[in-house]
Design an enzyme around this catalytic site. Structure first.
Site, PDB file in Angstrom:
ATOM      1  CE  LYS A 201     -20.166  35.407 127.614  1.00  8.56           C
ATOM      2  NZ  LYS A 201     -19.979  34.613 128.841  1.00  8.56           N
TER       3      LYS A 201
ATOM      4  NE  ARG B  50     -26.923  37.401 131.621  1.00  3.74           N
ATOM      5  CZ  ARG B  50     -25.774  36.760 131.809  1.00  3.74           C
ATOM      6  NH1 ARG B  50     -25.657  35.518 131.416  1.00  3.74           N
ATOM      7  NH2 ARG B  50     -24.758  37.355 132.392  1.00  3.74           N
TER       8      ARG B  50
ATOM      9  NE  ARG C 274     -12.628  28.918 136.883  1.00  5.39           N
ATOM     10  CZ  ARG C 274     -13.455  29.788 136.301  1.00  5.39           C
ATOM     11  NH1 ARG C 274     -13.026  30.535 135.303  1.00  5.39           N
ATOM     12  NH2 ARG C 274     -14.704  29.915 136.706  1.00  5.39           N
TER      13      ARG C 274
ATOM     14  NE  ARG D 188     -14.539  31.233 141.411  1.00  2.00           N
ATOM     15  CZ  ARG D 188     -14.775  32.119 140.449  1.00  2.00           C
ATOM     16  NH1 ARG D 188     -14.538  33.386 140.663  1.00  2.00           N
ATOM     17  NH2 ARG D 188     -15.224  31.744 139.277  1.00  2.00           N
TER      18      ARG D 188
ATOM     19  NE  ARG E 214     -21.834  29.428 136.533  1.00  2.00           N
ATOM     20  CZ  ARG E 214     -20.576  29.863 136.546  1.00  2.00           C
ATOM     21  NH1 ARG E 214     -19.660  29.193 137.224  1.00  2.00           N
ATOM     22  NH2 ARG E 214     -20.230  30.952 135.898  1.00  2.00           N
TER      23      ARG E 214
END
Length: 212
Positions: free
Chosen positions: A13, A88, A123, A156, A167
């Site tokens: 996004k 949120r 990633r 990470r 998450r």
């Protein structure tokens, strides 16, 4: 056009917000950046936010929305803005309405959880220069070595599959009610995120009625 962008971590996004911002010439407003700027500039709301942060407390919705009102009163936001990372929760969305901030459209970039997990767990980031790679979509020429500076590339901690799933669970719990909130107001549009960024951008522009 006053927009809110919704999307799970890794849905892309932020990238789409940049594309819309560039096309329409309206600012992309990130809550975190906005808070830091208000604190740095020493605005009345910024000072209240600093007081909360210095004491280890969460910055209240009232302060965040007050800072947002200050931000969207600036010249560059007079033709519209894109909110990235706010609201949120439904409580924050209701507070936005109560403070007279009009939202024209709420755009959700939807990507299935399994694709997000694959995207984020692949990633890799260079420890030295911060360059970003992906083991499938943008691999380094030599595994584990940054193309740009020769530094070591690592995963990470918040990109591990376990953390990504955690998450995502939080995102779905908080955001599902938001989608209902804006859906009942006829403001929600959902776009399916594609593998190619430009393909997603095309669908986003169509959903918002923007000419390419």
């Amino acid at each position: 056009m006053n927009l809110i962008l919704l999307g799970a971590p890794g849905a892309g996004k932020g990238t789409q917000a940049e594309k819309i911002s560039g096309k329409l010439g309206i600012p992309q407003i990130s809550t975190g950046n906005m808070l830091r700027e208000a604190v740095k500039n020493g605005t009345p709301m910024g000072l209240r936010a600093k007081e909360a942060m210095d004491s280890g407390a969460l910055v209240s919705d009232e302060i965040v929305i007050g800072i947002l009102k200050d931000r969207i009163a600036q010249d560059d936001a007079q033709d519209g803005f894109i909110l990235d990372g706010f609201p949120r929760t439904v409580a924050q969305a209701e507070a936005l309405e109560q403070m007279g901030i009009t939202i024209d459209k709420v755009l959700e970039v939807h990507v299935p959880d399994d694709r997000i997990c694959a995207r984020m767990s692949g990633r890799r980031v260079c420890e030295a220069c911060g360059a970003s790679y992906h083991i499938d979509f943008k691999p380094t020429k030599t595994e584990g070595v940054c193309d740009a500076c020769g530094g070591k590339t690592v995963q990470r901690a918040d990109d591990t599959p376990e953390t990504v799933l955690s998450r995502l669970a939080v995102y779905h719990e908080k955001t599902a009610p938001l989608k209902d909130f804006y859906g009942t107001r006829g403001k929600l549009v959902t776009v399916e995120g594609q593998q190619e960024i430009d393909e997603t951008t095309k669908l986003v522009f169509e959903a918002l009625g923007i000419d390419e």
